[in-house]
Design a protein around this motif. Structure first.
Motif, mmCIF file in Angstrom:
data_model
loop_
_atom_site.group_PDB
_atom_site.id
_atom_site.type_symbol
_atom_site.label_atom_id
_atom_site.label_comp_id
_atom_site.label_asym_id
_atom_site.label_seq_id
_atom_site.Cartn_x
_atom_site.Cartn_y
_atom_site.Cartn_z
ATOM 1 N N UNK A 3 0.693 -1.074 -0.059
ATOM 2 C CA UNK A 3 0.068 -0.150 -0.050
ATOM 3 C C UNK A 3 1.003 1.238 0.061
ATOM 4 N N UNK A 4 2.159 1.245 0.490
ATOM 5 C CA UNK A 4 2.967 2.281 0.657
ATOM 6 C C UNK A 4 3.584 2.482 -0.626
ATOM 7 N N UNK A 5 3.783 1.521 -1.442
ATOM 8 C CA UNK A 5 4.832 1.779 -2.691
ATOM 9 C C UNK A 5 4.040 2.258 -3.762
ATOM 10 N N UNK A 6 2.629 2.218 -3.628
ATOM 11 C CA UNK A 6 1.608 2.859 -4.692
ATOM 12 C C UNK A 6 1.165 4.265 -4.271
ATOM 13 N N UNK A 7 1.628 4.644 -3.027
ATOM 14 C CA UNK A 7 0.630 5.909 -2.628
ATOM 15 C C UNK A 7 1.333 7.331 -3.124
ATOM 16 N N UNK A 8 2.594 7.181 -3.646
ATOM 17 C CA UNK A 8 3.000 8.606 -3.862
ATOM 18 C C UNK A 8 2.095 9.575 -4.773
ATOM 19 N N UNK A 9 1.561 9.134 -5.695
ATOM 20 C CA UNK A 9 0.626 10.337 -6.307
ATOM 21 C C UNK A 9 -0.368 11.064 -5.458
ATOM 22 N N UNK A 10 -0.751 10.282 -4.531
ATOM 23 C CA UNK A 10 -1.791 10.923 -3.512
ATOM 24 C C UNK A 10 -1.522 12.062 -2.983
ATOM 25 N N UNK A 11 -0.110 12.188 -2.622
ATOM 26 C CA UNK A 11 0.561 13.332 -2.138
ATOM 27 C C UNK A 11 0.215 14.704 -2.966
ATOM 28 N N UNK A 12 -0.050 14.616 -4.084
ATOM 29 C CA UNK A 12 -0.346 15.671 -5.060
ATOM 30 C C UNK A 12 -1.627 16.307 -4.524
ATOM 31 N N UNK A 13 -2.406 15.831 -3.647
ATOM 32 C CA UNK A 13 -3.707 16.488 -3.197
ATOM 33 C C UNK A 13 -3.229 17.832 -2.361
ATOM 34 N N UNK A 14 -4.242 18.577 -2.278
ATOM 35 C CA UNK A 14 -3.827 19.918 -1.962
ATOM 36 C C UNK A 14 -3.911 20.059 -0.271
ATOM 37 N N UNK A 15 -4.482 19.282 0.383
ATOM 38 C CA UNK A 15 -4.750 18.967 1.887
ATOM 39 C C UNK A 15 -4.320 17.927 2.493
ATOM 40 N N UNK A 16 -3.677 17.921 3.537
ATOM 41 C CA UNK A 16 -3.177 16.787 4.490
ATOM 42 C C UNK A 16 -4.310 15.935 4.779
ATOM 43 N N UNK A 17 -5.375 16.532 5.191
ATOM 44 C CA UNK A 17 -6.403 15.704 5.490
ATOM 45 C C UNK A 17 -6.781 14.821 4.195
ATOM 46 N N UNK A 18 -7.031 15.374 3.019
ATOM 47 C CA UNK A 18 -7.085 14.639 1.701
ATOM 48 C C UNK A 18 -6.212 13.523 1.355
ATOM 49 N N UNK A 19 -5.147 13.888 1.825
ATOM 50 C CA UNK A 19 -3.734 12.937 1.721
ATOM 51 C C UNK A 19 -4.155 11.582 2.674
ATOM 52 N N UNK A 20 -4.294 11.910 3.603
ATOM 53 C CA UNK A 20 -4.401 10.879 4.813
ATOM 54 C C UNK A 20 -5.667 10.088 4.499
ATOM 55 N N UNK A 21 -6.698 10.911 4.138
ATOM 56 C CA UNK A 21 -8.031 10.077 3.808
ATOM 57 C C UNK A 21 -7.900 9.197 2.454
ATOM 58 N N UNK A 22 -7.434 9.561 1.386
ATOM 59 C CA UNK A 22 -7.187 8.847 0.294
ATOM 60 C C UNK A 22 -6.010 7.657 0.606
#
Length: 283
Positions: free
Chosen positions: A117-136
């Motif tokens: 789950x960690x190896x594929x998570x990088x693109x999620x970091x593009x999202x604008x808010x920390x809460x969005x990143x954590x949720x997705x």
């Protein structure tokens, strides 16, 4: 970002769990070498790390609301249209057998704390808010790695990209920043604790090793070399580290041209990654 992480994955894949002597002899960034442990796999071919990252990136640029079913469909689609090696044996067999996301969700037993789950998570970091990143990051992790450690590793990997992409501070402070957001103990002593030695299979190991590589500074080339030199699950370390580092203004984008040139470039190879990258960075 996607091309750089794929280079890290394809280069690192040749050294995954290889003998330290093999790593020491061949880890010189002069080109790809055949994958250790995958006889017949051509040099420059990426692994499951990149393939599943593509699935996540395509889900992001689709604009659709994320659900477990949507993501499961993405995972199945990405594998069946262009099968790649590198998956854990049981998950590889399952992906080969199922035909849609509903069947995948029905048959999965997502109790892993490893690095998928960690190896594929990088693109999620593009999202604008920390809460969005954590949720997705959590939502996608729970499909295959529904454990506290598996989820936290995915969130930390996504946060690393978020920190670099949104220029939240110096690279030397990235691990401490993540630790401030994810303070819960998942049994590894904290994200800011430097990693040394061989990288094992748990997700937090790969992420902490990647954060150590990132805080060490330098350019992408030094980071790739350092990630692989650790030995163990180094393709995942390189994937996570280069995904974040490629978005940092502090990091020289100095990967050797041969690694760009010789990265696989079939239908879903280098050019596809570059086009997807362009869309991803403008969501």
């Amino acid at each position: 970002m996607l091309v750089e992480l794929a280079i890290g994955d394809a280069y690192g894949g040749a050294f995954e769990h290889a003998y330290p002597s093999f790593v020491a002899e061949h880890n010189n960034l002069t080109g790809y070498v055949p994958h250790h442990g995958q006889p017949g796999a051509p040099a420059g071919r990426y692994t499951d790390d990149t393939q599943m990252t593509i699935a996540i990136a395509e889900a992001l640029v689709s604009g659709l609301r994320w659900t477990p079913l949507l993501l499961a469909e993405q995972f199945v689609r990405a594998y069946h249209r262009d099968p790649h090696d590198g998956y854990a044996p049981r998950f590889h067999q399952l992906l080969s057998e199922v035909r849609d996301g509903e069947e995948l969700l029905r048959r999965l037993r997502p109790q892993s704390d490893k690095s998928g789950a960690a190896m594929r998570a990088g693109p999620i970091g593009i999202l604008p808010a920390v809460d969005d990143v954590l949720y997705h990051a959590k939502l996608q992790a729970r499909i295959t790695h529904d454990t506290p450690a598996g989820i936290a590793a995915a969130q930390a990997a996504a946060l690393a990209v978020h920190y670099c992409h949104h220029r939240l501070g110096p690279l030397s402070e990235i691990a401490k920043w993540i630790e401030g957001i994810l303070p819960e103990d998942v049994g590894h002593g904290g994200w800011a604790l430097p990693w040394s030695g061989k990288v094992g299979p748990q997700g937090w190991m790969s992420v902490r090793a990647a954060l150590t590589v990132l805080t060490g500074g330098g350019g992408l080339a030094r980071m790739l070399h350092s990630a692989v030199a650790l030995t163990g699950d180094v393709d995942t370390v390189a994937t996570i580290a280069l995904a974040a580092a490629s978005r940092s203004p502090e990091v020289a984008q100095d990967l050797p041209p041969v690694l760009w040139r010789d990265l696989e470039n079939g239908e879903f190879g280098r050019d596809h990654l570059a086009r997807l990258d362009e869309r991803l960075l403008h969501i």
